[in-house]
Design a protein around this motif. Structure first.
Motif, PDB file in Angstrom:
ATOM      1  N   ILE A  47     -92.719  61.323 -28.098  1.00 24.75           N
ATOM      2  CA  ILE A  47     -91.505  60.896 -27.590  1.00 24.75           C
ATOM      3  C   ILE A  47     -90.522  60.091 -28.548  1.00 24.75           C
ATOM      4  N   THR A  48     -91.170  59.734 -29.680  1.00 24.73           N
ATOM      5  CA  THR A  48     -90.304  58.899 -30.754  1.00 24.73           C
ATOM      6  C   THR A  48     -89.237  59.914 -31.447  1.00 24.73           C
ATOM      7  N   TYR A  49     -89.604  61.106 -31.284  1.00 28.99           N
ATOM      8  CA  TYR A  49     -88.485  62.151 -31.974  1.00 28.99           C
ATOM      9  C   TYR A  49     -87.302  61.885 -31.218  1.00 28.99           C
ATOM     10  N   PHE A  50     -87.350  61.507 -29.934  1.00 23.05           N
ATOM     11  CA  PHE A  50     -86.143  61.432 -29.296  1.00 23.05           C
ATOM     12  C   PHE A  50     -85.296  59.943 -28.900  1.00 23.05           C
ATOM     13  N   VAL A  51     -86.341  59.088 -29.407  1.00 21.36           N
ATOM     14  CA  VAL A  51     -85.668  57.696 -29.097  1.00 21.36           C
ATOM     15  C   VAL A  51     -85.671  56.867 -30.517  1.00 21.36           C
ATOM     16  N   SER A  52     -84.950  55.841 -30.293  1.00 20.59           N
ATOM     17  CA  SER A  52     -84.899  55.046 -31.627  1.00 20.59           C
ATOM     18  C   SER A  52     -86.060  54.334 -31.901  1.00 20.59           C
ATOM     19  N   PRO A  53     -86.460  54.142 -33.307  1.00 20.74           N
ATOM     20  CA  PRO A  53     -87.869  53.621 -33.554  1.00 20.74           C
ATOM     21  C   PRO A  53     -87.731  52.069 -33.208  1.00 20.74           C
ATOM     22  N   GLY A 110     -86.493  73.093 -26.338  1.00 19.63           N
ATOM     23  CA  GLY A 110     -87.486  73.273 -27.398  1.00 19.63           C
ATOM     24  C   GLY A 110     -86.803  73.340 -28.725  1.00 19.63           C
ATOM     25  N   LEU A 111     -85.443  73.683 -28.881  1.00 20.66           N
ATOM     26  CA  LEU A 111     -84.667  73.701 -30.174  1.00 20.66           C
ATOM     27  C   LEU A 111     -83.899  72.487 -30.263  1.00 20.66           C
ATOM     28  N   LEU A 112     -83.799  71.352 -29.465  1.00 20.76           N
ATOM     29  CA  LEU A 112     -83.257  70.021 -29.587  1.00 20.76           C
ATOM     30  C   LEU A 112     -83.367  69.362 -30.745  1.00 20.76           C
ATOM     31  N   PRO A 113     -82.368  68.951 -31.498  1.00 24.08           N
ATOM     32  CA  PRO A 113     -82.333  68.076 -32.764  1.00 24.08           C
ATOM     33  C   PRO A 113     -82.892  66.709 -32.245  1.00 24.08           C
ATOM     34  N   GLY A 114     -83.219  65.792 -32.763  1.00 27.67           N
ATOM     35  CA  GLY A 114     -83.941  64.305 -32.311  1.00 27.67           C
ATOM     36  C   GLY A 114     -82.967  63.394 -32.759  1.00 27.67           C
ATOM     37  N   TYR A 115     -83.395  62.174 -32.528  1.00 27.03           N
ATOM     38  CA  TYR A 115     -82.619  60.864 -32.625  1.00 27.03           C
ATOM     39  C   TYR A 115     -82.008  60.726 -34.135  1.00 27.03           C
ATOM     40  N   GLU A 116     -82.938  61.117 -35.157  1.00 22.85           N
ATOM     41  CA  GLU A 116     -82.277  61.120 -36.656  1.00 22.85           C
ATOM     42  C   GLU A 116     -81.267  61.831 -36.738  1.00 22.85           C
ATOM     43  N   THR A 117     -80.934  63.133 -36.019  1.00 23.87           N
ATOM     44  CA  THR A 117     -79.922  63.842 -36.206  1.00 23.87           C
ATOM     45  C   THR A 117     -78.710  63.540 -35.382  1.00 23.87           C
ATOM     46  N   TRP A 118     -79.045  63.530 -34.003  1.00 21.30           N
ATOM     47  CA  TRP A 118     -77.966  63.236 -32.857  1.00 21.30           C
ATOM     48  C   TRP A 118     -77.782  61.971 -32.451  1.00 21.30           C
ATOM     49  N   GLY A 119     -78.900  60.828 -32.868  1.00 17.13           N
ATOM     50  CA  GLY A 119     -78.896  59.752 -32.282  1.00 17.13           C
ATOM     51  C   GLY A 119     -79.173  59.623 -30.673  1.00 17.13           C
ATOM     52  N   LEU A 125     -78.746  64.298 -23.830  1.00 12.05           N
ATOM     53  CA  LEU A 125     -78.811  65.928 -23.580  1.00 12.05           C
ATOM     54  C   LEU A 125     -80.096  66.373 -23.116  1.00 12.05           C
ATOM     55  N   PHE A 126     -81.048  65.724 -23.459  1.00 10.53           N
ATOM     56  CA  PHE A 126     -82.588  66.047 -23.012  1.00 10.53           C
ATOM     57  C   PHE A 126     -82.604  65.969 -21.444  1.00 10.53           C
ATOM     58  N   ILE A 127     -82.171  64.747 -20.883  1.00 10.27           N
ATOM     59  CA  ILE A 127     -82.371  64.313 -19.702  1.00 10.27           C
ATOM     60  C   ILE A 127     -81.220  65.073 -18.805  1.00 10.27           C
ATOM     61  N   ALA A 128     -80.113  65.447 -19.149  1.00 13.40           N
ATOM     62  CA  ALA A 128     -79.182  66.314 -18.471  1.00 13.40           C
ATOM     63  C   ALA A 128     -79.747  67.997 -18.315  1.00 13.40           C
ATOM     64  N   LEU A 129     -80.211  68.475 -19.549  1.00 19.24           N
ATOM     65  CA  LEU A 129     -80.878  69.885 -19.194  1.00 19.24           C
ATOM     66  C   LEU A 129     -82.205  69.548 -18.259  1.00 19.24           C
ATOM     67  N   PRO A 191     -93.106  59.391 -36.914  1.00 22.95           N
ATOM     68  CA  PRO A 191     -91.943  60.287 -36.431  1.00 22.95           C
ATOM     69  C   PRO A 191     -91.824  61.390 -37.615  1.00 22.95           C
ATOM     70  N   ASP A 192     -92.533  61.267 -38.554  1.00 20.07           N
ATOM     71  CA  ASP A 192     -92.450  62.526 -39.423  1.00 20.07           C
ATOM     72  C   ASP A 192     -93.989  63.325 -39.464  1.00 20.07           C
ATOM     73  N   SER A 193     -94.771  63.127 -38.467  1.00 21.48           N
ATOM     74  CA  SER A 193     -95.920  63.819 -38.178  1.00 21.48           C
ATOM     75  C   SER A 193     -95.772  65.173 -37.824  1.00 21.48           C
ATOM     76  N   PRO A 194     -96.539  66.191 -38.165  1.00 19.54           N
ATOM     77  CA  PRO A 194     -96.142  67.557 -37.840  1.00 19.54           C
ATOM     78  C   PRO A 194     -96.019  67.570 -35.970  1.00 19.54           C
ATOM     79  N   TYR A 195     -96.667  67.099 -35.261  1.00 19.11           N
ATOM     80  CA  TYR A 195     -96.749  67.347 -33.892  1.00 19.11           C
ATOM     81  C   TYR A 195     -95.321  66.814 -33.637  1.00 19.11           C
ATOM     82  N   VAL A 196     -94.956  65.510 -34.002  1.00 17.48           N
ATOM     83  CA  VAL A 196     -93.711  65.039 -33.555  1.00 17.48           C
ATOM     84  C   VAL A 196     -92.541  65.914 -34.014  1.00 17.48           C
TER      85      VAL A 196
END
Length: 450
Positions: A47-53, A110-119, A125-129, A191-196
């Protein structure tokens, strides 16, 4: 059109249609439940991929809850839209559109960029989808399940409905196991781990692939319901559903299904948190325990469906509600009071609890479909199944109120009792439906006034 259950013996072609419709409904339910559990199980470690640290734990939990809630809100809307579509245009076409829709959206997620890219745009967008996914998911079972039930022989409807419903626990098991495997292949961490970064995407792509494979199968192998095709559709199913006897049927189903959802939330939503906070289990231990429990629940579904074919739906549902209220609540209380340290003992109690409380879901598909005539069956099934989730979804608020005069960890127990009692009351409000003729213009059922 004569109900397939009234014929003396089905031809080989008819038997093939029945098998394919049954298999299609199960696979469809499995695929859409697979999609439902993706953000709950797969995304939790990432979940840290999509939210601010810098986001607090409570705010992060709110985001996670919003993702899940968005899907829940979308499902009743999907049931309304696709229920009307299925009752006017056909069950098969509605199923294909619904599954293709959430298949595409799952791949996009599955293709969405995360917080680092789109804030913050990424999580919005994830919630809307996920809201859109909920619409399509609500449409799948609204169309495919009535189709399968309309092909099912009367003497086999209980078992067949239960087999369709096993797609729910088996999808949970599949997603949980895939998540555990992916965490071994691509460990989670910062945030930089493989799974995230990429590991969580694989199950989403797999979910999309399953949806597309299902669409191909359904188009090639499943025929439109003969009961519907013979002229059983309606030009205004929503209006017809909320008028006359149909409205009374819907209200009764709503009470019953509110009980179903409230008791289910006690197991699927509340119990895992209690296992972590009160019993100190790790995420891996909880996942493995729930995998075993849900495999047992799948068996419980089939037992419930077969048993109801002998006893009748109404008495089985009434007794099942009482079983959940008394021995089910007692096992839950025992788990919380004793707080066993042995993981095997905890697993055994959780499995017993899940079977006692959740097995009644084996009757959901068959019973709701039996409550509505062909012209409103898809709409009635979809809305009866989905709208009832709304009141139980606020379980956290009910627990907060109860915690003002009892220990917080025990607030689940009154909710379980209330939900169980609603199941018994809802079943008592309705008639016996085991022998309903799906081919009749308006099914005559025992105990219901004309």
């Amino acid at each position: 059109m004569t109900d397939t259950t009234t014929t003396g013996g089905a031809t080989a072609v008819q038997q093939r249609k029945q098998r394919n419709a049954q298999r299609g409904a199960f696979l469809g339910f499995f695929v859409d439940m697979f999609d439902i559990y993706l953000p709950i199980l797969v995304l939790a470690p990432a979940i840290t991929y999509f939210v601010s640290p810098d986001l607090s734990a409570s705010a992060t939990a709110l985001v996670t809850g919003s993702i899940f809630a968005a899907t829940l809100v979308g499902r009743p809307l999907g049931a309304l839209l696709f229920g009307r579509y299925a009752d006017t245009r056909g069950r098969k076409q509605a199923t294909v559109v619904a599954v293709a829709g959430f298949g595409v959206l799952t791949v996009v997620i599955g293709l969405l960029p995360g917080y680092e890219t789109w804030g913050i745009t990424s999580v919005v967008l994830f919630i809307a989808l996920r809201f859109l996914v909920g619409i399509f998911v609500g449409g799948e079972y609204t169309a495919a399940s009535p189709l399968a039930m309309e092909y099912s022989p009367r003497s086999e409807r209980g078992r067949n409905g239960a087999l369709i419903m096993t797609g729910f626990p088996l999808a949970y098991v599949a997603v949980a196991l895939i998540t555990l495997v992916m965490l071994q292949i691509a460990p989670a961490g910062g945030p930089d781990s493989p799974y995230v970064q990429w590991g969580w995407r694989i199950p989403f792509f797999l979910g999309g692939a399953l949806a597309f494979a299902f669409v191909v199968y359904f188009l090639r192998e499943v025929d439109e319901s003969e009961v519907f095709a013979s002229g059983g559709g309606s030009t205004a199913p929503v209006r017809d559903l909320f008028s006359g006897q149909n409205r009374k049927n819907f209200l009764q189903v709503f009470v019953l299904m509110t009980g179903f959802w409230l008791t289910l939330n006690c197991i699927t939503a509340i119990l895992p948190g209690l296992l972590a906070r009160e019993l100190g289990l790790s995420s891996t231990q909880i996942s493995l325990i729930l995998v075993v429990a849900f495999l047992a629940v799948a068996v419980g579904y089939v037992v419930a469906g077969v048993t109801s074919q002998r006893t009748g739906r109404r008495p089985f549902l009434m007794i099942a509600g009482l079983v959940s209220a008394v021995p089910g609540t007692a096992v839950f209380a025992l788990l919380l009071v004793l707080r066993p340290e042995n993981v095997i003992v905890i697993g055994a109690l959780v499995t017993l609890l899940a079977v006692l409380v959740v097995s009644v879901w084996g009757l959901a598909t068959v019973y709701i479909n039996e409550r509505f005539q062909t012209g409103v069956r898809a709409t009635g099934f979809g809305l009866g199944y989905s709208l009832a989730v709304v009141i139980p979804s606020f379980y956290a608020f009910y627990q907060s109120g109860l915690s003002s005069f009892m220990p917080a960890q025990y607030t689940v127990l009154p909710l379980l009792v209330i939900g169980s009692v609603l199941i018994t009351i809802g079943a008592a409000m309705g008639p016996e439906t085991r022998d309903v003729d799906f081919g009749a213009a308006r099914p005559a059922v025992v105990g219901e006034r004309a």
